[in-house]
Design an enzyme around this catalytic site. Structure first.
Site, PDB file in Angstrom:
ATOM      1  N   MET A 267       0.820  -1.200   0.000  1.00 57.75           N
ATOM      2  CA  MET A 267       0.000   0.000   0.000  1.00 57.75           C
ATOM      3  C   MET A 267       0.862   1.261   0.000  1.00 57.75           C
ATOM      4  O   MET A 267       1.797   1.386   0.781  1.00 57.75           O
ATOM      5  CB  MET A 267      -0.925  -0.026   1.227  1.00 57.75           C
ATOM      6  CG  MET A 267      -1.856   1.151   1.327  1.00 57.75           C
ATOM      7  SD  MET A 267      -2.958   1.267  -0.115  1.00 57.75           S
ATOM      8  CE  MET A 267      -3.130   3.039  -0.251  1.00 57.75           C
ATOM      9  N   GLU A 302       4.681   0.703  -5.696  1.00 54.87           N
ATOM     10  CA  GLU A 302       4.236   1.579  -4.592  1.00 54.87           C
ATOM     11  C   GLU A 302       4.987   2.898  -4.626  1.00 54.87           C
ATOM     12  O   GLU A 302       4.412   3.961  -4.377  1.00 54.87           O
ATOM     13  CB  GLU A 302       4.412   0.890  -3.238  1.00 54.87           C
ATOM     14  CG  GLU A 302       3.744  -0.481  -3.113  1.00 54.87           C
ATOM     15  CD  GLU A 302       2.298  -0.532  -3.572  1.00 54.87           C
ATOM     16  OE1 GLU A 302       1.604   0.496  -3.453  1.00 54.87           O
ATOM     17  OE2 GLU A 302       1.864  -1.593  -4.062  1.00 54.87           O
TER      18      GLU A 302
HETATM   19  N1  TRP Z   1      -3.395   0.550  -3.712  1.00 55.13           N
HETATM   20  C1  TRP Z   1      -2.697  -0.676  -3.464  1.00 55.13           C
HETATM   21  C2  TRP Z   1      -1.798  -0.922  -4.664  1.00 55.13           C
HETATM   22  O1  TRP Z   1      -2.215  -1.255  -5.698  1.00 55.13           O
HETATM   23  C3  TRP Z   1      -3.525  -1.876  -3.287  1.00 55.13           C
HETATM   24  C4  TRP Z   1      -4.611  -1.902  -2.293  1.00 55.13           C
HETATM   25  C5  TRP Z   1      -5.876  -1.504  -2.448  1.00 55.13           C
HETATM   26  C6  TRP Z   1      -4.602  -2.528  -1.047  1.00 55.13           C
HETATM   27  N2  TRP Z   1      -6.651  -1.855  -1.407  1.00 55.13           N
HETATM   28  C7  TRP Z   1      -5.902  -2.491  -0.534  1.00 55.13           C
HETATM   29  C8  TRP Z   1      -3.610  -3.150  -0.326  1.00 55.13           C
HETATM   30  C9  TRP Z   1      -6.228  -3.103   0.656  1.00 55.13           C
HETATM   31  C10 TRP Z   1      -3.934  -3.736   0.879  1.00 55.13           C
HETATM   32  C11 TRP Z   1      -5.227  -3.737   1.353  1.00 55.13           C
HETATM   33  O2  TRP Z   1      -0.660  -0.690  -4.638  1.00 55.13           O
HETATM   34 ZN    ZN Z   2      -1.310   0.228  -6.988  1.00 55.53          ZN
END
Ligand code: TRP
Ligand code: ZN
Length: 898
Positions: A267, A302
């Site tokens: 994340m 990320e």
């Molecule tokens: N935004 C994150 C990525 O693609 C992924 C993500 C979205 C995420 N929802 C999440 C990670 C919930 C952990 C839990 O890089």
């Molecule tokens: Zn992403």
């Protein structure tokens, strides 16, 4: 909660700007596992661009409301309810202070604030922040955050949040505090905090403009020896984004934290990325070459979000692909550049092939089922269900098409304009497309359909050579075939498809390309055709001999190409095409066609046979030392069972498995000497090297070993695999050897050697959870046999002391591996796999709805299977539908059954 038959559908068309905006947020946490008190002071004002509302509606979930104050005075008109907090008749501009309590220790959903391994972590995307405090938890509300963390110093010596550390110090009663400030405005989904017993690998680097940056990779103390690769990947990512896109790190400090309980990969929280340990921890003994490559890709992904996602974010969750498709594209390009630089096309193609294989196997399947949706969806019930292959991988292909249309420089101009216009804003996919269009002076109105139409386009190709006129015409027709109902309703008209093509002469060399109306041939022997109509003919002139077309080079668009190549022509392309992607593609087409014919025979009990010409084509690749080992490994790997089953009129996993096994055995026996020679030649003795070249040798050698394990007499393979297992100094070789031992023994219901290696593997890595995940996964995906079905092994492993349903990695390693990566065993005729699946979805639903919903998706293509299997799957889906509570799983199973 009410058992609503029709859950709330959120629609893109209903978007309205928020009635209030929040400019600043000051959060104070008193971190206690069972009872964390959160005090939240916000500067709130009416949004001048929204219609008037007298009440302020804040989102909140699983919170205990304590108090509200406006401008320092207690506010009585605040009403807490199941979905949040309503504040009646608020002023236009005010300071709001809210106090609430949450319970991180009991939070098994891993969304919001939770405890893992005794430490605190957060996960706020997409809607987890509302589980921490009441807020306008939507991405178009952007604020600056100041965060104060207070906790026991002995239990939580490290206290982290986004941005820069302002202050830290001791408090009475053995407690301490830290205060962090993030200078950039951000939506709440990018908030993060971490507290606990962690240590960091640190590095200081200078950014392009000469500023010093502190980089940290935080892990539990015993994992510090597995952080070097993540740190190197981070440094490479920083350099790459500067060089390729002119984008610098905008904070003084950038942190990565690894946590073993995590729903997804990682994340991109501002300045404080939180990662699944699987995408951070690696050393040669514990991680495979694939793990190393995945870590590089996810760290890059990320990090790249810092600009594509954080500096410019999404207006609403329907725009998710704005950040995810673009960022996947960026991480794919990063990995390709790391493997092959900008110019080594063969090395870059390896990455491209791997990405396309995932797209075709997973995204095409999604697009063919009840969850089919456009890259920019029109509606959802639970947004977590839309972090999909379509939004991520097809979204990346859509971004790649801009680059294919405009070239690298044109794409860069578009990116520059996008940041110039939208830095600091929450925007839409249309804004991105307009930036690309305006920077390149092209109308991209038609291109919008890539965002709004679901389903996989099909392009059929007809060709005609006129020897007298030396003209070669290529007629392209586009459509969607008989698309899934969910996709069909979105399909409105033809797409702008950049269709890359080359023409190959009798000697295997590319012919010059001159389109009708042009005065001379172009410099390049690959041409990107602008294919915009339902049917369109492109005529090449001065074509001196009848060519063989090389279609959709480098997979220039996410479509299915239909063209009637003969087996000989495919063998010729496999041997000669100058486009490395299409060389691989020719081999895959050849194999797919053969395998589907054989699967059809297996389904009706007709004996199987394989044409010698197919064996010969594979033999040429196997023995062609001019090809890179990594390319040969990809070319010699047969299409997956899942992909093949999906191509059948009626999916029949048992028949596909029989056909694929037959071909593997045939290739193993017919080319035994060559496999052995390749096995010997590509050993990598001495110290482990993590380079792409060394990884290529290991990949090819281990593929050879897996074929040798198919021999009618596997004694030699067992000997080689046992020796390799014992001598291995790295996880790639050790796990490949273990897998070969398991599969060589499958037909006999297991072997002493396989069991010994399994036991040794467990003992050796008992303290390494990520390796024990591999131990579970290898067993769940093994071949099995009639006397020893894998379901029995899986059931037994569910009771193993190391199994834990609450840990997503562990659940995935055993349950998902069996249900989604072992189709022949999972789809057993007796329905035992489906019954197991239903029990696990129901069990997970009560623990972690996001993970349960992912598992629920493994039956969504049920209508496409043979009648017996279909009935079994429907029964299992109905059972789940009648018992689960979460919105997440209900959306999946209800769409599947609709
Ligand atoms: N935004 C994150 C990525 O693609 C992924 C993500 C979205 C995420 N929802 C999440 C990670 C919930 C952990 C839990 O890089
Ligand atoms: Zn992403």
């Amino acid at each position: 909660m009410a058992d609503t038959a029709t859950p709330n559908v959120i629609r893109r068309a209903d978007y309205a700007p928020p009635a209030f905006l929040i400019d600043t947020v000051a959060l104070e946490f008193d971190l206690v596992p069972e009872r964390t008190v959160v005090r939240n002071t916000m500067r709130v004002r009416r949004n001048p661009d929204a219609s008037h509302a007298s009440n302020l509606e804040l989102m909140g979930e699983q919170l205990e409301f304590v108090s509200a104050a406006i401008d320092g005075a207690a506010f009585a008109n605040a009403h807490a309810h199941e979905h949040g907090l309503t504040l009646d008749n608020v002023p236009d501009n005010f300071e709001l202070t809210l106090t609430s309590i949450c319970n991180p220790a009991e939070n098994t959903t891993l969304s919001g604030l939770y405890v893992s391994g005794g430490n605190f972590f957060t996960q706020c995307e997409a809607e987890g922040f509302r589980r921490i405090t009441y807020f306008l938890d939507r991405p178009d509300v952007m604020a600056t955050f100041t965060v104060t963390l207070r906790a026991s110093k002995a239990d939580y010596p490290v206290l982290l949040s986004n941005g820069n550390l302002l202050e830290e110090g001791d408090l009475p009663d053995g407690r301490h505090f830290a205060r962090w400030e993030d200078p950039f405005r951000k939506p709440s989904y990018l908030f993060a905090l971490v507290a606990g017993k962690l240590v960091a690998l640190e590095e200081r680097v200078k950014s392009g403009s000469g500023k010093e940056k502190l980089l940290q990779v935080w892990v539990e103390p015993h994992d510090l020896d597995k952080t070097r690769h993540a740190m190197d990947s981070l440094i490479n990512s920083i350099r790459w984004d500067e060089a390729r896109f002119g984008l610098e790190l905008d904070l003084d400090r950038f942190m990565i934290v690894a946590v073993s309980d995590f729903n997804m990969g990682a994340m991109e929280n501002k300045g404080l990325n939180i990662f699944n340990t699987k995408y951070v921890l690696a050393n040669p003994e514990t991680a495979t070459d694939t793990d190393f490559a995945n870590i590089e890709a996810v760290v890059g992904h990320e990090y790249f979000h810092n600009w594509t996602g954080n500096r410019v974010t999404c207006r609403d969750w329907f725009q998710l692909s704005l950040k995810e498709g673009l960022t996947v594209f960026r991480d794919q390009e990063f990995s390709a550049d790391m493997a092959g630089g900008a110019t080594d096309e063969a090395a870059r193609a390896t990455k491209r092939i791997e990405d396309v294989r995932v797209l075709r196997q997973m995204q095409f399947a999604e697009d063919a089922g009840p969850m089919a949706h456009p890259v920019r969806p029109e509606s959802y019930v639970e947004i977590n269900n839309f972090y999909t292959m379509t939004v991520y991988e097809k979204g990346s292909e859509v971004v790649r098409m801009y680059q294919t249309l405009f070239g690298r420089d044109g794409f860069r101009k578009g990116m520059d304009l996008y940041f110039k216009r939208h830095d600091g804003q929450a925007v839409t996919c249309d804004d991105f497309r307009h930036a690309l269009a305006d920077a390149n002076g092209r109308d991209l109105a038609q291109f919008e359909r890539w965002y709004s139409q679901a389903g996989t386009p099909r392009v059929s190709v007809r060709t005609k050579y006129d020897a007298a006129q030396q003209r070669y015409s290529v007629t392209l027709t586009q459509g969607y075939g008989d698309a899934a109902p969910a996709a069909r309703e979105t399909q409105k008209g033809p797409l702008l498809i950049p269709f890359a093509i080359g023409l190959i002469g009798k000697d295997g060399a590319d012919l010059p390309l001159q389109l009708e109306g042009e005065t001379k041939a172009s410099n390049s022997t690959t041409r990107v055709l602008d294919f915009t109509q339902t049917e369109q003919t492109f005529t090449f002139v001065n074509v001196a001999q009848e060519p063989l077309p090389s279609l959709l080079r480098n997979f220039s668009a996410p479509v299915i190409v239909e063209y009637d190549y003969s087996a000989d022509q495919l063998a010729f392309l496999l041997a000669h095409d100058s486009d490395p992607f299409n060389r691989w593609e020719a081999g895959q087409r050849l194999a797919t066609r053969e395998l589907l014919t054989l699967a059809g025979r297996a389904a009706t009990g007709v004996p199987l046979q394989l044409d010698d010409s197919v064996v010969a084509a594979f033999a040429r690749v196997l023995t062609d030392e001019s090809l890179s080992p990594s390319f040969r490994e990809l070319a010699l790997m047969l299409p997956s069972e899942a992909y093949l089953a999906e191509q059948m009129a009626e999916s029949n996993p048992a028949a596909v498995h029989a056909a694929r096994q037959f071909v593997r055995k045939r290739l193993a026996n017919a080319l035994r000497k060559d496999w052995l020679a390749v096995y010997e030649k590509h050993r990598t003795p001495g110290a482990y090297e993590a380079t792409p070249e060394a990884a290529g040798h290991r990949a090819l050698k281990n593929l050879a070993l897996s074929y040798l394990a198919e021999l009618d007499d596997p004694a030699e393979a067992v000997r080689l695999a046992s020796a390799q297992y014992d001598a291995a100094n790295n996880m790639t070789d050790r796990s490949a050897a273990l897998s070969a031992l398991l599969n060589a023994a499958a037909a006999n219901g297991g072997s002493v050697e396989a069991q010994q290696a399994l036991d040794d593997f467990y003992r050796r890595f008992e303290k390494e959870p990520l390796v024990i995940d591999k131990w579970f996964a290898l067993q769940a995906t093994q071949r099995g046999s009639a006397q020893r079905p894998v379901i029995e092994i899986v059931r037994k492993l569910m009771a193993h002391p190391a199994f834990n349903l609450k840990n997503p990695n562990r659940a995935r390693s055993l349950i998902f591996s069996f249900c989604a990566a072992n189709p022949a065993q999972f789809h057993a005729e007796d329905g035992s796999g489906y019954a197991f699946w239903a029990d696990q979805v129901i069990a997970l639903d009560a623990i972690n709805p996001q993970v349960a919903a992912r598992l629920a998706r493994s039956l969504e293509l049920w209508r496409r299977f043979t009648p017996t299997l279909r009935d079994g799957m429907r029964a299992a889906l109905e059972k789940v539908a009648s018992q689960v509570k979460s919105r997440d799983v209900r959306e999946i199973v209800e769409k599947a059954l609709a």
